[in-house]
Design an enzyme around this catalytic site. Structure first.
Site, short mmCIF file in Angstrom:
data_model
loop_
_atom_site.label_atom_id
_atom_site.label_comp_id
_atom_site.label_asym_id
_atom_site.label_seq_id
_atom_site.Cartn_x
_atom_site.Cartn_y
_atom_site.Cartn_z
N ASN A 29 39.10 30.73 32.21
CA ASN A 29 39.50 29.41 32.72
C ASN A 29 38.29 28.50 32.81
O ASN A 29 37.15 28.96 32.86
CB ASN A 29 40.24 29.53 34.07
CG ASN A 29 39.66 30.60 34.94
OD1 ASN A 29 38.54 30.48 35.42
ND2 ASN A 29 40.40 31.69 35.12
N GLU A 77 42.42 31.74 39.35
CA GLU A 77 41.04 31.81 39.86
C GLU A 77 40.60 30.51 40.54
O GLU A 77 39.43 30.35 40.87
CB GLU A 77 40.06 32.14 38.72
CG GLU A 77 40.28 33.47 38.05
CD GLU A 77 40.06 34.67 38.96
OE1 GLU A 77 39.75 34.47 40.16
OE2 GLU A 77 40.21 35.80 38.47
ZN LIG Z 1 39.24 36.65 34.66
#
Ligand SMILES: [Zn+2]
Length: 219
Positions: A29, A77
């Site tokens: 990400n 995340e």
């Molecule tokens: Zn990861």
């Protein structure tokens, strides 16, 4: 569409990471701090194949993770990204991947030592390992902050790597440097005993890192 240029930067960065083998499939990400508001962020959605992202897939969120623009779910995340932005006001871009050689160190819970000068002046020194916690948890965010210190990269135990920078290109350069240092170390171990760069050079390179990244700090 707000922040089109920044959305495209993220989309293009993921294509580059995929081409270079630094990420694969749905993993990884990226987030950016909005150029005009330090409390607004762009972040990639969870679940999609990242090399196929379109600018409209990128979410605009505030620091409480309220979605301001976008239909998808923000990366799982996100708590870790926001913890870093809160702790490190100079950071404007974060990349998280599962790149192979850095992740190998993360799996054996071994920090990547300063064997090359660029490891120190680009990253700030040894890349430490954040203690294991489940992906997306607040505990992981806390562990990452502890292990990151004032550097630009950290390993996530049994998981991957996070790099950060004052621009997305900067975070990318850091990620490449971590991956290269990890790969060189592993190869060096096969043919001999890796040595660290001398302590006095480490200190000079650390000062360079400080000057480049924290120019307003009092000495
Ligand atoms: Zn990861």
């Amino acid at each position: 569409m707000r922040y089109f240029k920044q959305r495209m930067e993220i989309v293009e960065m993921f294509r580059k990471l995929d081409e270079l083998g630094l990420t694969v499939g749905r993993s990884g990400n990226i987030s950016l701090r909005a150029p005009d508001d330090p409390k607004i962020f762009l972040i990639t959605p969870s679940g999609l194949v990242k090399r196929k992202l379109n600018p409209e897939d990128i979410l605009i969120v505030d620091s409480d993770l309220e979605i301001l623009e976008g239909e998808r779910n923000p990366s799982v995340e996100s708590p870790t990204h926001f913890a870093i932005y809160e702790k490190r006001p100079e950071v404007r871009a974060i990349i998280h991947t599962h790149s192979i050689h850095a992740t190998a160190f993360a799996v054996v819970h071994k920090p990547i030592p300063p064997i090359l000068e660029e490891t120190v002046y680009l990253i700030g020194g040894e890349v430490k390992v954040a203690a294991f916690a489940q992906a997306g948890s607040d505990k992981l965010a806390k562990n990452v902050i502890n292990a990151l210190e004032n550097k630009k990269a950290v390993l996530l135990a049994n998981h991957g790597i996070i790099s950060c920078g004052i621009t997305l290109e900067d975070a990318f350069e850091v990620l490449q440097c971590v991956e290269r240092t990890a790969k060189v170390y592993i190869l060096a171990r096969l043919i001999g005993k890796p040595t660290l760069i001398p302590e006095d050079v480490i200190n000079i390179e650390k000062e360079l890192y400080e000057i480049n990244n924290f120019p307003f700090n009092e000495k």
